[in-house]
Write a protein that holds these residues in place. Structure first.
Motif, PDB file in Angstrom:
ATOM      1  N   TYR A  98      -5.705  30.389 -15.808  1.00 19.38           N
ATOM      2  CA  TYR A  98      -6.843  31.307 -15.858  1.00 19.38           C
ATOM      3  C   TYR A  98      -6.457  32.649 -16.466  1.00 19.38           C
ATOM      4  O   TYR A  98      -7.198  33.231 -17.254  1.00 19.38           O
ATOM      5  N   ILE A  99      -5.281  33.151 -16.073  1.00 18.24           N
ATOM      6  CA  ILE A  99      -4.846  34.467 -16.551  1.00 18.24           C
ATOM      7  C   ILE A  99      -4.633  34.462 -18.058  1.00 18.24           C
ATOM      8  O   ILE A  99      -4.991  35.419 -18.762  1.00 18.24           O
ATOM      9  N   LEU A 100      -4.059  33.384 -18.601  1.00 21.85           N
ATOM     10  CA  LEU A 100      -3.729  33.334 -20.011  1.00 21.85           C
ATOM     11  C   LEU A 100      -4.883  32.862 -20.886  1.00 21.85           C
ATOM     12  O   LEU A 100      -4.736  32.783 -22.105  1.00 21.85           O
ATOM     13  N   SER A 101      -6.013  32.536 -20.281  1.00 32.32           N
ATOM     14  CA  SER A 101      -7.164  32.080 -21.060  1.00 32.32           C
ATOM     15  C   SER A 101      -7.977  33.270 -21.550  1.00 32.32           C
ATOM     16  O   SER A 101      -8.391  34.124 -20.761  1.00 32.32           O
ATOM     17  N   LYS A 102      -8.211  33.316 -22.838  1.00 27.23           N
ATOM     18  CA  LYS A 102      -9.004  34.398 -23.419  1.00 27.23           C
ATOM     19  C   LYS A 102     -10.440  34.377 -22.908  1.00 27.23           C
ATOM     20  O   LYS A 102     -11.056  35.414 -22.688  1.00 27.23           O
ATOM     21  N   LYS A 103     -10.963  33.166 -22.712  1.00 27.82           N
ATOM     22  CA  LYS A 103     -12.360  33.059 -22.298  1.00 27.82           C
ATOM     23  C   LYS A 103     -12.581  33.616 -20.890  1.00 27.82           C
ATOM     24  O   LYS A 103     -13.661  34.127 -20.588  1.00 27.82           O
ATOM     25  N   THR A 104     -11.572  33.538 -20.016  1.00 29.71           N
ATOM     26  CA  THR A 104     -11.711  34.112 -18.676  1.00 29.71           C
ATOM     27  C   THR A 104     -12.053  35.591 -18.749  1.00 29.71           C
ATOM     28  O   THR A 104     -12.998  36.074 -18.106  1.00 29.71           O
ATOM     29  N   TRP A 105     -11.285  36.319 -19.540  1.00 28.04           N
ATOM     30  CA  TRP A 105     -11.487  37.769 -19.618  1.00 28.04           C
ATOM     31  C   TRP A 105     -12.688  38.118 -20.500  1.00 28.04           C
ATOM     32  O   TRP A 105     -13.316  39.154 -20.320  1.00 28.04           O
ATOM     33  N   LYS A 106     -13.000  37.243 -21.438  1.00 34.01           N
ATOM     34  CA  LYS A 106     -14.196  37.462 -22.242  1.00 34.01           C
ATOM     35  C   LYS A 106     -15.448  37.318 -21.379  1.00 34.01           C
ATOM     36  O   LYS A 106     -16.470  37.971 -21.611  1.00 34.01           O
ATOM     37  N   THR A 107     -15.362  36.458 -20.355  1.00 39.61           N
ATOM     38  CA  THR A 107     -16.488  36.258 -19.446  1.00 39.61           C
ATOM     39  C   THR A 107     -16.603  37.383 -18.434  1.00 39.61           C
ATOM     40  O   THR A 107     -17.710  37.838 -18.119  1.00 39.61           O
ATOM     41  N   LEU A 108     -15.468  37.866 -17.916  1.00 40.54           N
ATOM     42  CA  LEU A 108     -15.486  38.793 -16.790  1.00 40.54           C
ATOM     43  C   LEU A 108     -15.448  40.259 -17.185  1.00 40.54           C
ATOM     44  O   LEU A 108     -15.900  41.112 -16.415  1.00 40.54           O
ATOM     45  N   THR A 109     -14.909  40.572 -18.363  1.00 41.64           N
ATOM     46  CA  THR A 109     -14.767  41.976 -18.746  1.00 41.64           C
ATOM     47  C   THR A 109     -16.124  42.647 -18.866  1.00 41.64           C
ATOM     48  O   THR A 109     -16.988  42.208 -19.621  1.00 41.64           O
ATOM     49  N   GLY A 110     -16.310  43.734 -18.103  1.00 40.39           N
ATOM     50  CA  GLY A 110     -17.537  44.512 -18.169  1.00 40.39           C
ATOM     51  C   GLY A 110     -18.687  43.964 -17.369  1.00 40.39           C
ATOM     52  O   GLY A 110     -19.790  44.532 -17.415  1.00 40.39           O
ATOM     53  N   VAL A 111     -18.484  42.877 -16.617  1.00 39.03           N
ATOM     54  CA  VAL A 111     -19.591  42.282 -15.857  1.00 39.03           C
ATOM     55  C   VAL A 111     -20.147  43.276 -14.843  1.00 39.03           C
ATOM     56  O   VAL A 111     -21.363  43.402 -14.666  1.00 39.03           O
ATOM     57  N   CYS A 112     -19.270  44.012 -14.172  1.00 40.03           N
ATOM     58  CA  CYS A 112     -19.727  44.944 -13.125  1.00 40.03           C
ATOM     59  C   CYS A 112     -20.439  46.160 -13.706  1.00 40.03           C
ATOM     60  O   CYS A 112     -21.060  46.928 -12.962  1.00 40.03           O
ATOM     61  N   GLN A 113     -20.352  46.381 -15.021  1.00 36.75           N
ATOM     62  CA  GLN A 113     -20.995  47.533 -15.633  1.00 36.75           C
ATOM     63  C   GLN A 113     -22.379  47.218 -16.179  1.00 36.75           C
ATOM     64  O   GLN A 113     -23.079  48.107 -16.649  1.00 36.75           O
ATOM     65  N   HIS A 114     -22.782  45.950 -16.122  1.00 37.69           N
ATOM     66  CA  HIS A 114     -24.097  45.593 -16.631  1.00 37.69           C
ATOM     67  C   HIS A 114     -25.176  46.093 -15.684  1.00 37.69           C
ATOM     68  O   HIS A 114     -24.934  46.458 -14.534  1.00 37.69           O
ATOM     69  N   ARG A 115     -26.391  46.057 -16.170  1.00 35.45           N
ATOM     70  CA  ARG A 115     -27.518  46.555 -15.371  1.00 35.45           C
ATOM     71  C   ARG A 115     -27.660  45.742 -14.083  1.00 35.45           C
ATOM     72  O   ARG A 115     -27.202  44.613 -13.987  1.00 35.45           O
TER      73      ARG A 115
END
Length: 325
Positions: A66-83
């Motif tokens: 999970y840590i080394l998968s690019k898609k994991t962080w592409k999915t989670l990055t910035g989620v908490c900042q959305h409306r």
């Protein structure tokens, strides 16, 4: 770590051969681990010790996947900042769950391989099960031999072969039974993983919205785009850093270097949302076409774009957002 990253990179960018490479490397690592490090304590810690060696490395490999998968962080990055309510939007929630499911398919290869090889080897299972306190199982394991009572009382000593009054023949019978049970579970796990992988691949291909040749072209495009994006990002960052350093030390006005805005980065960093009405091959492709459309001031005729693209990404197109780890 670097070797595992290279193997995982192969698995995320290539086809099933990459998953085979991950499985082989994990199997080799397990063999070295079991022969060089593992040593059953032959006391009351047998069950915990064997279980830890069987499951904890698998958990570590899963988390590393999970840590080394690019898609994991592409999915989670910035989620908490959305409306507010973003996570409650069912369509977006489906996108996130689909992406995490696709990441799990790759991340589960290494831990499943570890558990399967460890069970086929039998050492961890043998150590763990001789440390159980379940009297019914212990009685069944020792059988109705004359040494059955001693076998149940000294079961935890059997893997070491020392300090036990159980006859050697009875000890070998118990250990062979445990190894047989372990290997049966291991091969069942291998069969289950292979069957589930085949079924998922068949379902993904049968429901594919695009043809086989277009899929090959799309996969090649995604690989080239990711390679060039990594190279150009590094080059552009180096140019910007050199400009700032020169301006700082020489006390001269900085040169004009165009850098994408936050909104531009947001557009190309989101997960790709596939729609059969588009001729887009990635979020970067969509963003470039949208900018061109805005510059021309008219709708494109060659590639018709829907006003609200689909939030569904088929499993067959999971490679679009993988990129490099």
């Amino acid at each position: 770590m670097e070797k595992f990253k290279k193997i995982l990179d192969i698995a995320t960018q290539q086809d099933r051969l990459g998953f085979g490479a991950v499985a082989l490397v994990t199997a080799g690592g397990e063999q070295i681990f079991s022969s060089a490090i593992f040593s059953c304590p032959c006391n009351e810690l047998n069950f915990l010790y064997g279980l830890v060696f069987l499951l904890v490395p698998a958990l570590a490999l899963l988390l590393l996947g999970y840590i080394l998968s690019k898609k994991t962080w592409k999915t989670l990055t910035g989620v908490c900042q959305h409306r507010a309510g973003w996570c409650l939007h069912w369509r977006r929630l489906i996108v996130v769950c689909t992406a995490l499911f696709q990441v799990s398919n790759t991340a589960l290869v290494a831990p499943a391989s570890w558990i399967a090889v460890a069970l086929i080897n039998g050492k961890y299972y043998e150590c763990a099960m001789t440390g159980t306190n379940v009297s019914v199982y212990n009685k069944l394991l020792c059988g109705d031999k004359d040494s059955g009572v001693r076998c149940q009382r000294e079961l935890y000593r059997l893997p070491c072969g020392t300090g036990s009054s159980v006859p050697q023949a009875d000890r070998q019978d118990v250990l062979l039974t445990l190894k047989a049970q372990s290997q049966i579970l291991g091969w069942l796990l291998v069969a289950a993983v292979m069957l589930s992988s085949l079924l998922l691949t068949c379902v993904a291909r049968c429901t594919s919205p695009i043809s086989y040749l277009q899929l090959r072209f799309w996969r090649a495009y995604a690989t080239e785009e990711n390679n060039l994006l990594d190279s150009y990002t590094t080059q552009h960052a180096k140019q910007l850093a050199e400009r700032n350093i020169k301006s700082f030390f020489n006390k001269t006005p900085p040169e004009n270097i165009i850098t994408p805005s936050n909104n531009d980065w947001e557009k190309v960093s989101t997960l790709y949302r596939f729609s059969t009405t588009d001729n887009y091959y990635s979020t970067l492709h969509r963003a470039v076409e949208d900018w061109q459309e805005a510059d021309n001031g008219m709708m494109r005729l060659a590639s018709v774009k829907t006003q609200e693209p689909s939030d569904h990404t088929p499993a067959v197109l999971s490679f679009v957002d993988e990129g490099r780890v």
